[in-house]
Enzyme design. Sequence first.
Site, short mmCIF file in Angstrom:
data_model
loop_
_atom_site.label_atom_id
_atom_site.label_comp_id
_atom_site.label_asym_id
_atom_site.label_seq_id
_atom_site.Cartn_x
_atom_site.Cartn_y
_atom_site.Cartn_z
N ARG A 83 44.84 56.00 105.47
CA ARG A 83 44.42 57.40 105.34
C ARG A 83 44.44 57.77 103.86
O ARG A 83 45.48 57.75 103.22
CB ARG A 83 45.36 58.31 106.14
CG ARG A 83 45.06 59.78 105.95
CD ARG A 83 45.87 60.69 106.88
NE ARG A 83 45.54 62.07 106.55
CZ ARG A 83 46.41 62.97 106.05
NH1 ARG A 83 47.68 62.65 105.88
NH2 ARG A 83 46.00 64.18 105.75
N HIS B 163 42.58 67.50 100.43
CA HIS B 163 44.04 67.42 100.36
C HIS B 163 44.47 68.18 99.10
O HIS B 163 45.08 67.62 98.18
CB HIS B 163 44.51 65.96 100.36
CG HIS B 163 45.93 65.76 100.82
ND1 HIS B 163 46.27 64.92 101.86
CD2 HIS B 163 47.09 66.28 100.38
CE1 HIS B 163 47.58 64.92 102.03
NE2 HIS B 163 48.10 65.75 101.13
N GLU C 169 46.66 70.09 106.19
CA GLU C 169 47.68 71.13 106.18
C GLU C 169 47.21 72.45 105.58
O GLU C 169 47.72 72.87 104.53
CB GLU C 169 48.93 70.63 105.43
CG GLU C 169 49.50 69.34 105.98
CD GLU C 169 50.86 68.98 105.36
OE1 GLU C 169 51.24 69.59 104.35
OE2 GLU C 169 51.53 68.09 105.91
N ASN D 277 51.10 66.26 111.31
CA ASN D 277 52.10 65.84 110.32
C ASN D 277 53.43 66.46 110.69
O ASN D 277 53.51 67.66 110.94
CB ASN D 277 51.73 66.32 108.91
CG ASN D 277 50.46 65.67 108.38
OD1 ASN D 277 49.90 64.77 109.01
ND2 ASN D 277 50.01 66.12 107.22
N TYR E 162 57.73 66.40 109.62
CA TYR E 162 58.85 65.92 108.81
C TYR E 162 60.20 66.44 109.30
O TYR E 162 61.18 65.72 109.34
CB TYR E 162 58.67 66.34 107.34
CG TYR E 162 57.54 65.60 106.68
CD1 TYR E 162 57.75 64.35 106.12
CD2 TYR E 162 56.25 66.14 106.66
CE1 TYR E 162 56.70 63.65 105.54
CE2 TYR E 162 55.20 65.44 106.07
CZ TYR E 162 55.43 64.19 105.52
OH TYR E 162 54.41 63.50 104.95
N GLU F 20 50.95 61.97 109.32
CA GLU F 20 52.01 61.83 108.33
C GLU F 20 53.36 61.95 109.02
O GLU F 20 53.56 62.85 109.84
CB GLU F 20 51.97 62.94 107.25
CG GLU F 20 50.90 62.79 106.23
CD GLU F 20 50.90 63.91 105.19
OE1 GLU F 20 51.97 64.49 104.91
OE2 GLU F 20 49.82 64.21 104.68
C1 FCB Z 1 52.91 66.94 103.18
C2 FCB Z 1 51.70 66.62 102.34
C3 FCB Z 1 51.78 65.30 101.62
C4 FCB Z 1 53.18 64.99 101.14
C5 FCB Z 1 54.21 65.21 102.22
C6 FCB Z 1 55.61 64.89 101.81
O1 FCB Z 1 53.05 68.32 103.26
O2 FCB Z 1 50.54 66.59 103.12
O3 FCB Z 1 50.83 65.33 100.59
O4 FCB Z 1 53.46 65.68 99.99
O5 FCB Z 1 54.14 66.51 102.70
#
Ligand code: FCB
Length: 443
Positions: free
Chosen positions: A83, A126, A171, A297, A299, A353
């Site tokens: 990607r 992006h 995002e 995405n 985290y 992500e």
């Molecule tokens: C996301 C972004 C990516 C990276 C990660 C840690 O928000 O898409 O570019 O910075 O976080």
Amino acid sequence: MTVKLTLPTQSKMLSKDFVYGVATASFQIEGGKASRLPCIWDTFCDTPNTIADGSNGEMACDHFNRWQDDIELIDSIGVDAYRLSISWPRVITESGELNQEGVAYYMNILDTLKSKRIKAFVTLYHWDLPQHLEDKGGWLNRETAYEFRNYANLISKVFGHRVHAYATLNEPFCSAFLGYEVGTHAPGIIGKEFGKKAAHHLLLAHGLAMEVLAKNSPNTLNGIVLNFTPCYPESESLADINAAAFADDYFNQWYIKPLFDGKYPEILSTLPAAHQPDIHEGDMAIIAHSMDYLGVNFYTRAIYRADVDEHFLQIDPPEPRTDIGWEIYPKAFTELLVSLNEKYRLPPVYITENGAAMADKIIDGVVNDQDRVDYYQQHLNAVNDAIEQGVKVDGYFAWSLMDNFEWAEGYLKRFGIVYVDYETQVRTIKASGLAYKALITNR
Ligand code: FCB
């Protein structure tokens, strides 16, 4: 502690059809600034006190010059897909035509990926908006959405069969909220009246681009990449539950509900008129264009308590946390996927992500990032749990291929499964990268 990445033996994620990849973004890795137009992140980095280490994207990972070696590296990890994002200011001139030199750069990358049978997942935006468009108002200017359509139209015509999947935006929450509401990302604009206006133009840009992608590129998977930080109440009190629900609508549902339901969350009507987006007739239908996949995405999660003035107050994340301060809470990943699947008629989902910043140390040429291996182990299994609960997930991308420019954190936070020595530009596959490779290649 896991040394290997493992999944239950009957997991769908162990099938050869499941797509494993690594992800990057243009501004974070490329450098090569002299051969493209300036973008909002160049300007933001040049502004004092914006980037933690005062750095910028001028050199980054020098991928602009090292892309061939980097594709060898990607190939050596055994992934099915890569990607990457296209730098809009590299491929489109100020007058809105293709910049052939910039196009050739990406064509070479795409051709090389194709020759190695690595599927190209191309993100069109992006975050590196051409600065000349920001000078005309950026995402606060409705015209920017039409400029994006023009870019998507021209580029999808030339890339043709080289691409496996397109994402219009990465995002939009970050572009809108961080860029135009709290100002911690480029272009650094602050004001509650701006965030939702920028968000609307971003979503309009997405819808307009989906129309041209469906026409020019019907054989690629066309969709969007959204980030989600699931919102949890601090206590079981009704006030905290309501606060978390409001935050969820404001930060998460705001970007997905228009795509599938053609409307914003109901909290729209409770926002002050001056904070509301300018919605023209027909916009919501454009935004709700059907998609071939949804990129997710993930985290971390966030915890909220009720607040008299602001609806909600985010509390400090509890332990355990990664090096960037984000709580490690994989259960939220499963719950997110299951809840999205309940709320919306989702197309196939790709995890576009997922990953962790850790305080890596390279010792004798080895990076033993056991903490990151553990993160991947927990989160891959969290995705598997969601699949077992009926969510159709077709792929997973690690963020990131290699350490890179982490936006407002500069080069201080390392997300790679490959270590980058920024002095020498030497790349070293970390233990997590080797574990990821073993998982993929032993299927
Ligand atoms: C996301 C972004 C990516 C990276 C990660 C840690 O928000 O898409 O570019 O910075 O976080």
